[in-house]
Design a protein around this motif. Sequence first.
Motif: not given
Length: 142
Positions: A1-6, A97-106
């Motif tokens: 589901m989350y391939r790449k997480i920023l 967006a530029d790195n095709a992330c599908d989740l942002i963690a903060l």
Amino acid sequence: MYRKILVALENGPADLRLLPHITELAQKMGSELLLLHVADGWAARNFEQLNLAESDEMKADCAYLDRTADELRAGGLKVETLLALGNPPNEIVRNAADNACDLIALASHGHKLIGDIVHGSTIDKVRHNTAIPLLVVSAKAK
């Protein structure tokens, strides 16, 4: 589901609350991590316009990203790092967006109205400017 997480890091105590959550999630999901820190001091905000040299703060931020990435890689995770310069909410949204992330963690500091007015709310600005889901972890221990 989350391939790449920023993972938006501050280079501060809040990261210590955020990283365990992200580490476990990435291990379970097989996710790649993009560790992002946005340097937003005067030198960072004017870096390209004034052709400035990298500041000590920016060098320390890069070293922090590298150390953190090495620790996560030692745990078997695939990790990239990125030091962005400028306005944190804008850079988080753009780089996700530029790195095709599908989740942002903060990490959230839990400011109330006056705190948000004084300090701003990075999370609020990010959530209003992206369709990418957010994972928000409280920086305060309960």
